[in-house]
Scaffold this motif. Structure first.
Motif, PDB file in Angstrom:
ATOM      1  N   SER A 128       1.986   6.873  -6.690  1.00  0.00           N
ATOM      2  CA  SER A 128       0.898   7.698  -7.225  1.00  0.00           C
ATOM      3  C   SER A 128       1.298   9.161  -7.338  1.00  0.00           C
ATOM      4  O   SER A 128       0.752   9.900  -8.158  1.00  0.00           O
ATOM      5  N   SER A 146       5.264  11.720   2.216  1.00  0.00           N
ATOM      6  CA  SER A 146       6.143  10.816   1.476  1.00  0.00           C
ATOM      7  C   SER A 146       7.331  10.380   2.325  1.00  0.00           C
ATOM      8  O   SER A 146       7.720   9.204   2.314  1.00  0.00           O
ATOM      9  N   SER A 186       2.375   1.812  -3.439  1.00  0.00           N
ATOM     10  CA  SER A 186       1.355   2.353  -4.352  1.00  0.00           C
ATOM     11  C   SER A 186       1.124   3.830  -4.091  1.00  0.00           C
ATOM     12  O   SER A 186       1.021   4.633  -5.036  1.00  0.00           O
ATOM     13  N   ARG A 187       1.047   4.193  -2.818  1.00  0.00           N
ATOM     14  CA  ARG A 187       0.817   5.600  -2.461  1.00  0.00           C
ATOM     15  C   ARG A 187       1.990   6.465  -2.925  1.00  0.00           C
ATOM     16  O   ARG A 187       1.786   7.544  -3.481  1.00  0.00           O
ATOM     17  N   ARG A 200       0.831  -1.207   0.000  1.00  0.00           N
ATOM     18  CA  ARG A 200       0.000   0.000   0.000  1.00  0.00           C
ATOM     19  C   ARG A 200       0.870   1.263   0.000  1.00  0.00           C
ATOM     20  O   ARG A 200       0.575   2.236  -0.686  1.00  0.00           O
ATOM     21  N   ALA A 243       1.050  12.064  -2.538  1.00  0.00           N
ATOM     22  CA  ALA A 243       1.425  12.372  -1.162  1.00  0.00           C
ATOM     23  C   ALA A 243       2.261  13.647  -1.100  1.00  0.00           C
ATOM     24  O   ALA A 243       3.064  13.931  -1.996  1.00  0.00           O
TER      25      ALA A 243
END
Length: 79
Positions: free
Chosen positions: A26, A34, A22-23, A19, A29
């Motif tokens: 993307s 981050s 993926s974040r 997860r 963040a």
């Protein structure tokens, strides 16, 4: 998320790590988020590696006699 890493199973730690990746990938963040995600992800990665190392140490290889019959076990040797 943010459960104590020591209490997570290997599977839960790996899911959370996925997860986080993926974040981060993307790009949604903030910089602070981050950084936090990266730090947590690194700790989760270490936890997963430790669990895998422990599992590998517990694996035993079966020893066979000259006729190919099992005669006992020996510790697993990686590599």
């Amino acid at each position: 998320m943010d459960d104590p890493i020591e209490s997570l199973s290997f599977e839960d730690a790996l899911k959370e790590l996925e997860r986080i990746v993926s974040r981060l990938e993307s790009g949604d963040a903030s910089l602070d988020e981050s950084i936090h995600l990266y730090e947590r992800g690194d700790k989760l990665r270490q936890r997963c590696a430790e669990r895998l190392d422990a599992a590998q140490a517990r694996i035993e290889a079966i020893r066979l006699d000259a006729e190919g019959k099992p005669v006992g076990t020996r510790p697993f040797a990686a590599g």
